[in-house]
Design a protein around this motif. Structure first.
Motif, mmCIF file in Angstrom:
data_model
loop_
_atom_site.group_PDB
_atom_site.id
_atom_site.type_symbol
_atom_site.label_atom_id
_atom_site.label_comp_id
_atom_site.label_asym_id
_atom_site.label_seq_id
_atom_site.Cartn_x
_atom_site.Cartn_y
_atom_site.Cartn_z
ATOM 1 N N ALA A 7 42.432 34.302 32.595
ATOM 2 C CA ALA A 7 43.248 34.545 31.394
ATOM 3 C C ALA A 7 44.568 35.231 31.693
ATOM 4 O O ALA A 7 45.597 34.870 31.143
ATOM 5 N N ASP A 8 44.568 36.264 32.529
ATOM 6 C CA ASP A 8 45.798 37.020 32.756
ATOM 7 C C ASP A 8 46.422 36.721 34.112
ATOM 8 O O ASP A 8 47.266 37.470 34.575
ATOM 9 N N LYS A 9 45.982 35.657 34.754
ATOM 10 C CA LYS A 9 46.505 35.392 36.099
ATOM 11 C C LYS A 9 47.514 34.238 36.066
ATOM 12 O O LYS A 9 47.419 33.322 35.250
ATOM 13 N N THR A 10 48.452 34.256 37.003
ATOM 14 C CA THR A 10 49.397 33.150 37.140
ATOM 15 C C THR A 10 48.682 31.976 37.809
ATOM 16 O O THR A 10 47.642 32.152 38.469
ATOM 17 N N PRO A 11 49.215 30.742 37.640
ATOM 18 C CA PRO A 11 48.621 29.597 38.340
ATOM 19 C C PRO A 11 48.510 29.860 39.838
ATOM 20 O O PRO A 11 47.508 29.495 40.472
ATOM 21 N N GLU A 12 49.509 30.533 40.405
ATOM 22 C CA GLU A 12 49.496 30.785 41.844
ATOM 23 C C GLU A 12 48.352 31.724 42.219
ATOM 24 O O GLU A 12 47.635 31.495 43.206
ATOM 25 N N GLN A 13 48.186 32.793 41.445
ATOM 26 C CA GLN A 13 47.104 33.728 41.743
ATOM 27 C C GLN A 13 45.745 33.037 41.642
ATOM 28 O O GLN A 13 44.912 33.126 42.550
ATOM 29 N N THR A 14 45.540 32.306 40.539
ATOM 30 C CA THR A 14 44.262 31.624 40.350
ATOM 31 C C THR A 14 44.015 30.626 41.475
ATOM 32 O O THR A 14 42.900 30.528 42.017
ATOM 33 N N SER A 15 45.049 29.919 41.835
ATOM 34 C CA SER A 15 44.923 28.903 42.871
ATOM 35 C C SER A 15 44.531 29.524 44.213
ATOM 36 O O SER A 15 43.682 28.999 44.945
ATOM 37 N N ALA A 16 45.133 30.656 44.509
ATOM 38 C CA ALA A 16 44.832 31.318 45.780
ATOM 39 C C ALA A 16 43.382 31.784 45.837
ATOM 40 O O ALA A 16 42.688 31.621 46.850
ATOM 41 N N ILE A 17 42.934 32.375 44.732
ATOM 42 C CA ILE A 17 41.546 32.866 44.719
ATOM 43 C C ILE A 17 40.581 31.682 44.778
ATOM 44 O O ILE A 17 39.550 31.723 45.456
ATOM 45 N N LEU B 74 37.688 31.235 47.636
ATOM 46 C CA LEU B 74 36.250 31.152 47.362
ATOM 47 C C LEU B 74 35.674 29.833 47.868
ATOM 48 O O LEU B 74 34.550 29.789 48.387
ATOM 49 N N LEU B 75 36.434 28.752 47.699
ATOM 50 C CA LEU B 75 35.965 27.434 48.174
ATOM 51 C C LEU B 75 35.599 27.497 49.660
ATOM 52 O O LEU B 75 34.609 26.900 50.100
ATOM 53 N N ALA B 76 36.406 28.250 50.380
ATOM 54 C CA ALA B 76 36.183 28.348 51.821
ATOM 55 C C ALA B 76 34.837 28.972 52.168
ATOM 56 O O ALA B 76 34.345 28.834 53.291
ATOM 57 N N ASP B 77 34.246 29.695 51.211
ATOM 58 C CA ASP B 77 32.919 30.291 51.442
ATOM 59 C C ASP B 77 31.797 29.256 51.318
ATOM 60 O O ASP B 77 30.641 29.558 51.632
ATOM 61 N N GLY B 78 32.121 28.067 50.762
ATOM 62 C CA GLY B 78 31.086 27.057 50.577
ATOM 63 C C GLY B 78 30.264 27.229 49.304
ATOM 64 O O GLY B 78 29.293 26.520 49.080
ATOM 65 N N VAL B 79 30.684 28.173 48.463
ATOM 66 C CA VAL B 79 29.929 28.388 47.218
ATOM 67 C C VAL B 79 30.461 27.491 46.110
ATOM 68 O O VAL B 79 31.506 26.860 46.235
ATOM 69 N N ASP B 80 29.728 27.436 44.977
ATOM 70 C CA ASP B 80 30.209 26.761 43.776
ATOM 71 C C ASP B 80 31.304 27.633 43.173
ATOM 72 O O ASP B 80 31.143 28.851 43.038
#
Lengths: 256, 256, 256, 256, 256, 256, 256, 256
Positions: D57-67, D71-77
């Motif tokens: 909700a309060d994050k920029t597209p760039e911030q959300t994209s980075a996170i 997380l994807l790199a961890d192999g989790v959903d």
């Protein structure tokens, strides 16, 4: 637990002086005492510079008495707040040197007087006669922890000359505690007169639209004086606790 | 007006250097400048150690610009908060050395850097990414008035290890500012870890039952850590203003 | 009424074993008992796995006593909450095997102990001594319905080491109930430490801006830990009721 | 950090495989990644069984994209909630396999489908068409973390026959999520029909005296059905997070 | 004063039967009786079809007694609500035919029984045992003013079968009064079952987040059943007053 | 302190009649008397035309008695409000000429009757019998300070004819005080009937959704009659204080 | 489902005309139509005498249009409320005989005009021009369901003569709807003038302390006129729905 | 309608000059003009000394324009408040002599200047630059109705010297209007400095815990200065309306 303490334990493990199992347990066990109903925090004095204080409002005389004795054994100054007559009697009988302040609803016992460093100067200001319980709770707390306190009572803003008459003394304080109910305007006015932090204590004094101190609380949070911070309604103790931390630092500065 | 200033005026009257009429007028006229819309308080720097700060939220670019210039002429550090893009552009164009921080929504211009005494060390802690505007407003304010600031962001209580990882730095601060929205639990946890005053800034971060920061505000006022005092929702400026007053005193102590 | 029960009645009508009139009446009449003032729900145990519980706060000793006896006759475990001394005395006199817990304000009588399946493991955590009534209400409720309960009391967030000291036990629970008043921060911290559901019980402990537990309630609803759900202020019973449903399932999983 | 992990580190110190300094640092440094604006909690999946979820909700597209990428790199959903169109577009362009649900306002990407254990059965019930955003946020969250979801929408209490028509399905769920605005009565009625935990989600649906969902929130907290717990207004995500924890346990029970 | 009454007075003036001065006074003086503390409204029965009712909560036994006698003299049915034991005793001693209902906290005395037209059929429904005072206040009020009352108590929504069991009777009422505390969900469910007006009475039954009945009040105002209107918390009298007006009309309809 | 007083002091300094030190002290010391607990404001009568009034609610009999005597010595009219029986007895015993009004909860003693100028005409209107304490507090206050008072009680808006019957008298007042609880509608109606200021006093009369007078307070603040201003709940004294200031001016006008 | 319908199904089972399986399904399936997003309640007209009404506030034009068509097919009068311009255009284009009232924000289509029984007489009163949206929503609703409506607008209590001027018409209504914002005093005054039920609609008209209609809502709930019941803020539709039920009965009475 | 007007009508009936029917109609018809949407109150000027004022916030330009013209025709001073740019343009084009004040958001047209009696002296005080809209609304209203206004702006309590600098002027006013947001402390301080009524206008200036002016409103209602009464948030018009009534009387007094 500080980094140096952590290093010390780990060094002992390295040198074989401590088994991993014992170290693990010690790391998990910090210095509190479990009285069953309460876990007394003997560590607080180390951690925060001020010992644990007993909030007696919801405790039985027996519970309060047990914690009081447990803290006394540490050699620290002991303070119990929101105390009723029954509990006060139990404490004073057990510890004749303890002092019961009936307006502040406190019992205190100072053990460090001779040892104590300069605690600074705190002004405790209140708007009306009815604010005395909160103001005295603040004053007693501050004195118990070594500060010098100047009381300035019944100087509400509807008669500004009363406040201006004590302005000279106000300007010598390291920090000011202001207790007020009703509209809670006094901290803003005091905040504009002094150059030190003002800690505002809204009191439950008033009726109708004062909503048990909520109006004063909100007023203080919206103060137009930027050196004003606020604590909970009637929380003279909390205001004094922070004021002591500030006054100590300021006092040492002046001496240095 | 201090007692000594009053005595000085009266002595001049006694010595015939001042007529009673002039003295009466002078006693009534304290040093502010009337811009029509605003009475700029040039006196504040003397009275409280910190100059007036411009709260730009409800002011036109022209009004803010006029006050900014008026304060600059005093030679003090100038800070405008809650500034929008239009006003910031006006200010930065007029004063190229002024700094516009878009996250903090501030424009600041320091004129006293060389002269400044040690302003102490302030930790600015926040719970999540969304608390950055309040946290940065606090950090910029503190830096403008000469304090050293350590930023510790996104260390909310749901992942305690993040906070514990920065605990070492926390313990070196003279005062800690904690910004948090939602349940506002962080100041209580920080307050239990340090032995200095904690100034809590509730933020309007959250939704639904956060009621625009009211839940965080109430939570902080009810903190079980007694070294926590509170300011208004999103009031990073006010927290930093008081923190600067505290940190200066503490800093001088250490040096002395 | 389940689909199979409905089919059974209709089959009897088809086979002429039941007149349409009788069937219509039976479909409309579910198994409750009308005591005049109260309709005792004997059906609940079938429908929800747990029997009806008596909320005695607004009932006379006679009303509570009548419902208590009516439920006992079903052979289920019987629990009455928010019980006062007078009613407790009536119940214990009538049923000497009933247990009166004065802190929890409960009277309970277990009839299914021998029969009972494994009810799982529930941790009941509370922040301070004053939260005991809610915590004990939760613990007694959970035990009455067959769960194993671990009590972890006085582990509030202002002295984090107390909570971390019991963290090992916390991690073995199937579900955690956390009771806290004032700022209500404890569930968020606990929620971040465990991987099971946390049920938060705000308590009416506090003063001034705690507004009788409202501040703790709102704080818990805004928890940044996503495994936290909330019940009404002081509702230890409701928290335990849901916790029992969760713990049973989890417990059977582990055994399976 | 679990006790066994602690023991392992200490054993390495004992056996000389780890210097005390390195161990001290490691104990203080838990596995999160500092992106500057955010400290990504890679540890959560270990600690709580479910990976960190991005509240966009309060994050920029760039911030959300980075996170998201971190997380994807961890192999989790990976799941991002409260996502706007701009951010969704960025994510879906970067990760074509990600799914954007416009009603739920989520972007999700499942990486563990093949590996996943049985996640149990969750019923998501809502009172009216306007409650769909919260209900779908809950449904998508539950599905992302491996649960089977049955949706039962527009079954409000003013037309009870609609709810009774789906009662059969309701009785097969391991846990029920109920979303409702206005008077928020539906969880009480559902709670009386089922024998599993009900998680109530008040929604901001309504006008006037609904006060943005506050009325529904309060109603649910006062539910007369004891198996109802509550989350914040519109917090479909939080409800589903806890529901997944419950359903997993229950599901394994049945299989065992 | 009706238009025809006004015309009558003016005609008498025209015909010389009334002086303008007397007419002016008469126009200004409507039929109430000034007891000093109270102006008894003997006119209400003409104006609104129902006589004035005494709200005794803030009145002394003497005041209530005086108004009671004054109304009795009009020959109307007299009802006093919110009556305490002391006042009830005074009234019943003075008027042995008066009836004191201790649950409803009413004293009533019917003088028009023989004369009375058919007052219709009112169902009074309540959710739990604790709602009886409000429900009985409604029932007694309705009966005092000539309605037939069917009581349906303890049929809250958590055990829907109890409500469905009385649905047949519900469908025969001309208007339904529903009293409920806690989440106040019952009126919505009842409203969906019947085709007549439902008057909802929130009760102060509950604790914590029920806020003395406010939650029930808000819930009822947000009812999704459009035939629900609401009165003040615990206002059984007001609900019955309006219900009587509705039931009378409906009843006459059926007879016509 | 007025400008002329300031000039006088400065002239004395100029003429050598006053040392600067003494003048500085005198400027800082305005005429109040410090009783320890209270600073009695003897100056108020000069400053505002009306003497200080004692708000006795939170004071001991001894405190009230001391202030009462201190004010009497000034020769002004003395009024104590919110007085309890114990304090009233002390005052009346000490000052037999003092009058105790048990409904208004006041003790008053007029010393200026012979001297007093015309105080104007104030109408005190109230909606119901339960509003008498606030109404009488207003009436006694107004009379103590020399106004003529007309009481118009129990004229609430549900029986408009009662209000219209006293309209003639209403139109002769210089200012109208209207006390009402519940919905607080009376000031709007009165405000529409008269051409003078209306001061509205919300009273704490009501139950349930009246929230201790808050509903009446809010209603009055939103009055559609623009000549209505409002005071705090039950603040009959404050309303009368302002009404006296208005009535005096208006009265002199008519005489001039 | 009525008892007779139940009996009929069971008789068919008994006579072999219906298999138990089919009967069980039929008993569970009441007549609603599932449009995916919405379950249209075709049964309501039978159950409550009035057809379902579409609350269009949160629906897309497509959703509203589908429900509108589905209800039209039943042959009932169709009403959609809180409609925006886009949806209105879609409806009116599809159904040229539908009427769009822009002030009331409704689209309605009457199909039963010729068939309709006498619906009674409803007065719709409002305090000011700004209350028109709520008042017109009420008026259009009442007219759509067959009532005769008299509009009396801008008759607020600050100019009582405007209300008294329409009093004659008021007295002929079977039920009165009163819409008012700000202090919401009008229903109390109207309630005192008439002998029929008054349904009060608080409106969101006002500013500042009107809190979006909350003040009017609370005022109406505390009305001193006992024939006043209340609906949600701006809920003209709900008021009219109940008023139609009342007026129908009253109207038939008069004809009979 | 005054008693004398009533007598006159009745005398004409007596003397046969007026038929009873006509008299009855006339008694019911007071002088307002029905514009369809609005009933213009031409009578108010007679009744209350000040003409009706147009609150334009919720009216269309056409509605406002029609009422404006209708009032102008009476020869009174006309004032429209809360006016937007579009409506202002319409009015000023139609009436070039009308004055649009963009800060006050008013359009006014004085027609009685030559005729007007002395309207007294009103001080309008405000705390900060942001309070100007309310302050100017008050000032323009007062001037439109003939008062002399002194503006004292930006004199908030945090810099008390600014207020004390204008104290001399303050003491010459017949009544003082004080506008302030945030904590709303200014009226209490001003109230203590002057001996005339103070009308407090809370403004919606502030953020966070100012809750749109609610904090200032509550603070002012709890003022410790007894000469303070309060109006709604931002209601500069209402404050000035009452102030004009007070100032007129006071002014005439001084002249007499």
């Amino acid at each position: 637990m500080t980094p140096s303490a952590l290093l010390k334990i780990l060094s002992e493990v390295e040198r074989g002086k401590l088994s991993p199992e014992t170290a693990a347990e010690r790391l998990a066990t910090l210095p509190f005492e479990d009285l069953g109903h309460t876990r007394v925090d003997h560590h607080r004095s180390l951690r925060s510079g001020l010992p644990e204080v007993i909030y007696a409002a919801d405790k039985t005389p027996e519970q309060t008495s047990a914690i009081f004795a447990s803290l006394l054994a540490d050699g620290v100054d002991v303070l119990a707040t929101r105390i009723n007559a029954a509990t006060a009697e139990v404490l004073v009988r057990a510890h004749p040197e303890a002092v019961h302040n009936t307006v502040a609803r406190t019992v205190s016992l100072r053990q460090t007087v001779g040892l104590q460093r300069n605690g600074g100067h705190i002004a405790v200001v209140c708007a009306g006669t009815s604010d005395l319980p909160a103001a005295e709770e603040a004053a007693v707390t501050a004195e118990t922890f070594g500060a010098r306190v100047t009381r300035m009572y019944d100087v509400g803003v509807a008669g500004l000359h009363r406040l201006l008459a004590v302005r000279g003394d106000l300007l010598t304080a390291d920090v000011v505690i202001v207790c007020a109910g009703m509209e809670g305007a006094l901290p803003s006015v005091v905040g504009g007169l002094v150059g030190v932090p003002v800690i505002a204590v809204p009191t439950s004094v008033g009726y109708g639209g004062s909503f048990g101190g909520t109006t004063a609380l909100l007023g203080m949070l919206n103060s137009c004086s930027p050196n004003v911070t606020v604590v909970n309604i009637d929380n003279g103790f909390g205001a004094a606790y922070t004021a002591v931390l500030i006054a100590r630092a300021a006092s040492r500065t002046k001496q240095g």
